[in-house]
Design a protein around this motif. Structure first.
Motif, PDB file in Angstrom:
ATOM      1  N   LYS A 265       0.832  -1.210   0.000  1.00  0.00           N
ATOM      2  CA  LYS A 265       0.000   0.000   0.000  1.00  0.00           C
ATOM      3  C   LYS A 265       0.864   1.255   0.000  1.00  0.00           C
ATOM      4  O   LYS A 265       0.598   2.223  -0.730  1.00  0.00           O
ATOM      5  CB  LYS A 265      -0.937   0.003   1.206  1.00  0.00           C
ATOM      6  CG  LYS A 265      -1.921  -1.149   1.271  1.00  0.00           C
ATOM      7  CD  LYS A 265      -2.945  -1.081   0.167  1.00  0.00           C
ATOM      8  CE  LYS A 265      -3.992  -2.170   0.300  1.00  0.00           C
ATOM      9  NZ  LYS A 265      -4.930  -2.211  -0.841  1.00  0.00           N
ATOM     10  N   ALA A 266       1.897   1.259   0.828  1.00  0.00           N
ATOM     11  CA  ALA A 266       2.799   2.415   0.877  1.00  0.00           C
ATOM     12  C   ALA A 266       3.510   2.597  -0.468  1.00  0.00           C
ATOM     13  O   ALA A 266       3.669   3.732  -0.952  1.00  0.00           O
ATOM     14  CB  ALA A 266       3.816   2.234   2.001  1.00  0.00           C
ATOM     15  N   SER A 267       3.917   1.499  -1.064  1.00  0.00           N
ATOM     16  CA  SER A 267       4.592   1.556  -2.366  1.00  0.00           C
ATOM     17  C   SER A 267       3.661   2.116  -3.441  1.00  0.00           C
ATOM     18  O   SER A 267       4.049   2.980  -4.241  1.00  0.00           O
ATOM     19  CB  SER A 267       5.058   0.155  -2.769  1.00  0.00           C
ATOM     20  OG  SER A 267       5.955  -0.370  -1.823  1.00  0.00           O
ATOM     21  N   GLN A 268       2.436   1.626  -3.463  1.00  0.00           N
ATOM     22  CA  GLN A 268       1.453   2.125  -4.429  1.00  0.00           C
ATOM     23  C   GLN A 268       1.233   3.623  -4.238  1.00  0.00           C
ATOM     24  O   GLN A 268       1.103   4.377  -5.212  1.00  0.00           O
ATOM     25  CB  GLN A 268       0.131   1.374  -4.253  1.00  0.00           C
ATOM     26  CG  GLN A 268       0.169  -0.075  -4.703  1.00  0.00           C
ATOM     27  CD  GLN A 268      -1.126  -0.802  -4.376  1.00  0.00           C
ATOM     28  OE1 GLN A 268      -1.725  -0.602  -3.320  1.00  0.00           O
ATOM     29  NE2 GLN A 268      -1.566  -1.666  -5.288  1.00  0.00           N
ATOM     30  N   ALA A 269       1.195   4.045  -2.984  1.00  0.00           N
ATOM     31  CA  ALA A 269       0.964   5.461  -2.694  1.00  0.00           C
ATOM     32  C   ALA A 269       2.055   6.335  -3.291  1.00  0.00           C
ATOM     33  O   ALA A 269       1.773   7.360  -3.940  1.00  0.00           O
ATOM     34  CB  ALA A 269       0.883   5.670  -1.181  1.00  0.00           C
ATOM     35  N   TRP A 270       3.310   5.943  -3.112  1.00  0.00           N
ATOM     36  CA  TRP A 270       4.404   6.760  -3.635  1.00  0.00           C
ATOM     37  C   TRP A 270       4.476   6.710  -5.152  1.00  0.00           C
ATOM     38  O   TRP A 270       4.822   7.711  -5.799  1.00  0.00           O
ATOM     39  CB  TRP A 270       5.723   6.338  -2.984  1.00  0.00           C
ATOM     40  CG  TRP A 270       5.849   6.933  -1.623  1.00  0.00           C
ATOM     41  CD1 TRP A 270       5.462   6.366  -0.433  1.00  0.00           C
ATOM     42  CD2 TRP A 270       6.314   8.237  -1.305  1.00  0.00           C
ATOM     43  NE1 TRP A 270       5.670   7.236   0.607  1.00  0.00           N
ATOM     44  CE2 TRP A 270       6.195   8.393   0.110  1.00  0.00           C
ATOM     45  CE3 TRP A 270       6.825   9.292  -2.052  1.00  0.00           C
ATOM     46  CZ2 TRP A 270       6.577   9.561   0.770  1.00  0.00           C
ATOM     47  CZ3 TRP A 270       7.206  10.461  -1.397  1.00  0.00           C
ATOM     48  CH2 TRP A 270       7.079  10.592  -0.007  1.00  0.00           C
ATOM     49  N   LEU A 271       4.111   5.595  -5.730  1.00  0.00           N
ATOM     50  CA  LEU A 271       4.027   5.533  -7.194  1.00  0.00           C
ATOM     51  C   LEU A 271       2.934   6.456  -7.715  1.00  0.00           C
ATOM     52  O   LEU A 271       3.137   7.186  -8.702  1.00  0.00           O
ATOM     53  CB  LEU A 271       3.762   4.089  -7.639  1.00  0.00           C
ATOM     54  CG  LEU A 271       4.992   3.197  -7.804  1.00  0.00           C
ATOM     55  CD1 LEU A 271       4.595   1.732  -7.888  1.00  0.00           C
ATOM     56  CD2 LEU A 271       5.794   3.611  -9.037  1.00  0.00           C
ATOM     57  N   LEU A 272       1.794   6.460  -7.050  1.00  0.00           N
ATOM     58  CA  LEU A 272       0.693   7.347  -7.456  1.00  0.00           C
ATOM     59  C   LEU A 272       1.108   8.811  -7.341  1.00  0.00           C
ATOM     60  O   LEU A 272       0.772   9.638  -8.197  1.00  0.00           O
ATOM     61  CB  LEU A 272      -0.542   7.079  -6.595  1.00  0.00           C
ATOM     62  CG  LEU A 272      -1.310   5.783  -6.887  1.00  0.00           C
ATOM     63  CD1 LEU A 272      -2.290   5.468  -5.757  1.00  0.00           C
ATOM     64  CD2 LEU A 272      -2.058   5.901  -8.222  1.00  0.00           C
ATOM     65  N   LEU A 273       1.850   9.124  -6.274  1.00  0.00           N
ATOM     66  CA  LEU A 273       2.293  10.511  -6.090  1.00  0.00           C
ATOM     67  C   LEU A 273       3.195  10.945  -7.247  1.00  0.00           C
ATOM     68  O   LEU A 273       3.033  12.047  -7.798  1.00  0.00           O
ATOM     69  CB  LEU A 273       3.035  10.657  -4.760  1.00  0.00           C
ATOM     70  CG  LEU A 273       3.496  12.084  -4.418  1.00  0.00           C
ATOM     71  CD1 LEU A 273       2.300  12.987  -4.138  1.00  0.00           C
ATOM     72  CD2 LEU A 273       4.443  12.081  -3.222  1.00  0.00           C
ATOM     73  N   LYS A 274       4.128  10.081  -7.628  1.00  0.00           N
ATOM     74  CA  LYS A 274       5.051  10.422  -8.710  1.00  0.00           C
ATOM     75  C   LYS A 274       4.346  10.461 -10.075  1.00  0.00           C
ATOM     76  O   LYS A 274       4.852  11.065 -11.016  1.00  0.00           O
ATOM     77  CB  LYS A 274       6.205   9.432  -8.742  1.00  0.00           C
ATOM     78  CG  LYS A 274       7.059   9.436  -7.473  1.00  0.00           C
ATOM     79  CD  LYS A 274       7.625  10.812  -7.150  1.00  0.00           C
ATOM     80  CE  LYS A 274       8.445  10.798  -5.867  1.00  0.00           C
ATOM     81  NZ  LYS A 274       8.973  12.139  -5.499  1.00  0.00           N
ATOM     82  N   GLU A 275       3.188   9.822 -10.141  1.00  0.00           N
ATOM     83  CA  GLU A 275       2.383   9.874 -11.370  1.00  0.00           C
ATOM     84  C   GLU A 275       1.453  11.090 -11.387  1.00  0.00           C
ATOM     85  O   GLU A 275       0.660  11.257 -12.309  1.00  0.00           O
ATOM     86  CB  GLU A 275       1.560   8.589 -11.498  1.00  0.00           C
ATOM     87  CG  GLU A 275       2.412   7.347 -11.769  1.00  0.00           C
ATOM     88  CD  GLU A 275       1.635   6.054 -11.571  1.00  0.00           C
ATOM     89  OE1 GLU A 275       0.460   6.114 -11.141  1.00  0.00           O
ATOM     90  OE2 GLU A 275       2.203   4.971 -11.822  1.00  0.00           O
ATOM     91  N   GLY A 276       1.552  11.933 -10.346  1.00  0.00           N
ATOM     92  CA  GLY A 276       0.754  13.158 -10.290  1.00  0.00           C
ATOM     93  C   GLY A 276      -0.638  12.980  -9.709  1.00  0.00           C
ATOM     94  O   GLY A 276      -1.459  13.899  -9.785  1.00  0.00           O
ATOM     95  N   LYS A 277      -0.927  11.848  -9.104  1.00  0.00           N
ATOM     96  CA  LYS A 277      -2.259  11.582  -8.538  1.00  0.00           C
ATOM     97  C   LYS A 277      -2.209  11.769  -7.017  1.00  0.00           C
ATOM     98  O   LYS A 277      -2.232  10.810  -6.239  1.00  0.00           O
ATOM     99  CB  LYS A 277      -2.710  10.180  -8.910  1.00  0.00           C
ATOM    100  CG  LYS A 277      -2.750   9.940 -10.418  1.00  0.00           C
ATOM    101  CD  LYS A 277      -2.987   8.476 -10.752  1.00  0.00           C
ATOM    102  CE  LYS A 277      -2.922   8.226 -12.254  1.00  0.00           C
ATOM    103  NZ  LYS A 277      -3.055   6.790 -12.589  1.00  0.00           N
ATOM    104  N   GLN A 278      -2.159  13.034  -6.596  1.00  0.00           N
ATOM    105  CA  GLN A 278      -1.909  13.348  -5.195  1.00  0.00           C
ATOM    106  C   GLN A 278      -2.966  12.787  -4.250  1.00  0.00           C
ATOM    107  O   GLN A 278      -2.641  12.165  -3.237  1.00  0.00           O
ATOM    108  CB  GLN A 278      -1.815  14.864  -5.008  1.00  0.00           C
ATOM    109  CG  GLN A 278      -0.488  15.452  -5.429  1.00  0.00           C
ATOM    110  CD  GLN A 278      -0.334  16.895  -4.956  1.00  0.00           C
ATOM    111  OE1 GLN A 278      -1.142  17.413  -4.179  1.00  0.00           O
ATOM    112  NE2 GLN A 278       0.706  17.569  -5.443  1.00  0.00           N
TER     113      GLN A 278
END
Length: 565
Positions: free
Chosen positions: A438-451
């Motif tokens: 879950k934490a990994s997905q969160a940081w990937l989403l952040l870097k994809e611009g999906k804050q």
């Protein structure tokens, strides 16, 4: 195929032995063949402490002859400090001197259970089962001794069909009966307390079992201040952020009660770390590591003892929280130089995964994290939970260095490891890996611009972790999810929310270096001067000898605002 054959052969032996016992109810002294088949550990025990005070004082009355009482009590003291190999050696000595001492076989069964550690291996389960069968064949025992044997027998019964936790609950119920039936027996209360902690549900946030165990033990502490099991199990009972302060007196005493036990020297650091007492934890583990090295030398091991590696994990963690990177790195390098460990087990795997991961993650060395190298010859396949730490570290490093495709590959590996643990029905460890996912997905989403999606996922990970207690093998998560949530909020310029996240984290992980710095930075950016000063002052207090750049920022802020350091 070979393993299956061995298991069938061992099962046949157990059935045959049971039949012999059933057909010969007057059997008193076990045969040499049945004793030899136990394959007991033999030899002198290692003593790495002062001659006058080694493992604490235990008095456990039995119906065995007085000639074995001293050795039996020594075996009990070793058992209470989880020195299981050494305890079995001394129980084996008692058996050699007096083969019809039924409680010595009970001791062998207890030495192969090791509650609070990893479940017994196949060979340990078979050995414990055989020891119980022999113990039950000996008729000259008291009702109290038979009750003890029945209690541990409940753990071994049907081990092929019943899971470890369910059998630990059986042991708890068995020890409760011994405790109720023999209220004058302090050892019954002590082992009952241990069984309560071992069978406690990780989902129980009321800590019912742990509190009851702690209450029983604290009542006994004043009566037997030099008993190793009492202080040891108090530490385990209160090894939770909400309860840790209750165990501080026991933590301060345990090492002086059993100074020849590397585990006794290490164990106080569980409480020290819970309370953010970093120097005390460092002192504890330096002593434990030295004792473990002495043990390996006396046992003429080819490599290093697992207790040394376990102590290194806690030692590096504490040095990192004091910001003392030079010391932390030196012990990371020392661990990396170790290529042989006896025995190879779950805590060794954890240390080899967690120590290098902690160093690069705590210091935000993202390039090093993305390219993390670990011991390639280690049998990682057998340790999916520990292996997940490595891939989680590489993933965070890849995310922070803009290598999103590499991060997604690491995420797939985490999913695979999670599935492996689920198939093994290891719910706790599967959930630990799921939090990392879950934490990994969160940081990937952040870097994809999906804050917003990223924050939602990161909050989910933090919420999951808040409902899950850490495993006793570890000093803490490699990076707490609530701290990662604070990092994310600070990165997207939401300092007020970041401060809230860091403050939640610091309640669970007091005085963590990065937690204090993050809280101070968040408060500073939120223009909460007093709060910023509070956290920066704490940071400076725990890390007086650190040369990390964060200390310069903290000191500059305090000087600018004319606040005391």
């Amino acid at each position: 195929m070979k393993k299956v054959f061995i298991k069938i052969a061992c099962s046949f032996f157990i059935i045959l032995l049971s039949a012999i016992i059933a057909c010969n109810p007057r059997n008193k002294t076990p045969s040499n063949e049945s004793i030899l088949d136990l394959n007991l550990k033999q030899g002198e025990i290692a003593v790495c402490g002062p001659a006058d005070k080694q493992f604490g004082l235990v008095g456990f009355g039995t119906s065995c002859s007085p000639k074995v009482q001293k050795d039996f009590d020594l075996a009990m003291a070793l058992l209470h400090s989880f020195e299981y190999d050494e305890a079995e050696k001394v129980f084996a000595k008692v058996i050699e001197m007096e083969p019809d001492c039924g409680m010595a076989y009970w001791g062998v069964a207890m030495s192969n259970y090791h509650p609070l550690w990893t479940p017994p291996t196949l060979l340990e389960l078979e050995k414990g089962t055989k020891a119980i069968l022999i113990a039950r064949s000996i008729k000259q025992m008291s009702k109290r001794e038979s009750a003890y044997i029945d209690a541990i027998a409940g753990f071994y019964e049907d081990w092929e069909k019943v899971d470890h936790h369910a059998r630990s609950v059986r042991f708890e119920k068995g020890m409760e009966k011994v405790y109720r039936d023999f209220p004058e027996d302090n050892e019954a209360a002590i082992f009952y307390a241990l069984s309560l902690v071992a069978s406690a549900s990780p989902a129980d946030k009321s800590f019912k079992n742990q509190k009851l165990a702690g209450s029983l033990l604290k009542d006994l502490y004043s009566k037997q201040p030099n008993h190793p099991g009492i202080v040891h199990y108090i530490i385990h009972a209160y090894d939770y952020p909400q309860l840790a302060a209750l165990a501080l007196p026991a933590a301060k005493e345990y090492s002086s009660i059993a100074p020849s036990s590397a585990h006794a020297l290490h164990m106080p650091s569980h409480i020290f770390i819970r309370l953010g007492l970093w120097q005390e934890s460092i002192n504890s583990n330096l002593a434990s590591i030295s004792s473990a090295q002495c043990y390996a030398e006396q046992m003429k091991m080819k490599g290093h003892w697992d207790e040394e590696v376990h102590g290194l994990d806690y030692l590096v963690y504490a040095y990192l929280q004091k910001g003392e990177n030079i010391h932390a790195k030196s012990y990371c390098d020392y661990l990396d130089s170790i290529k042989e460990v006896e025995p190879v087990n779950f805590k060794v795997a954890y240390a080899f995964a967690a120590v290098p991961s902690r160093y690069v993650l705590e210091n935000q060395l993202w390039d090093d994290a993305a390219n993390l190298k670990v011991w390639e010859g280690f049998p990682w396949k057998g340790y999916p939970w520990q292996r997940a730490i490595i891939h989680f570290t590489r993933l965070l490093g890849s995310v922070h260095t803009g290598q999103l495709n590499a991060a997604r590959i690491e995420l797939k590996t985490l999913y695979s490891l999670h599935d492996t643990l689920e198939n093994q029905k290891d719910v706790y460890k599967a959930d630990q890996v799921l939090i990392q996912i879950k934490a990994s997905q969160a940081w990937l989403l952040l870097k994809e611009g999906k804050q917003e999606d990223a924050l939602k996922m990161m909050r989910t990970a933090a919420d999951m972790e808040s409902k899950t207690q850490k495993h006793p093998v570890t000093p803490g998560e490699v990076l707490p999810a609530s701290e990662l949530l604070g990092d994310m909020l600070l990165e997207i310029n939401r300092p007020t929310e970041a401060l809230q996240a860091y403050e939640v984290d610091l309640k669970q992980h007091p005085k963590r270096f990065n937690g204090l710095y993050g809280a101070g930075q968040s408060a500073k950016q939120s223009n909460e001067i007093d709060k910023a000063a509070y956290y920066f002052q704490q940071l400076i207090a725990i890390a007086p000898n650190s040369n990390r750049d964060e200390l310069k920022v903290a000191k500059a802020f305090l000087e600018k605002n004319k606040l005391g350091i």
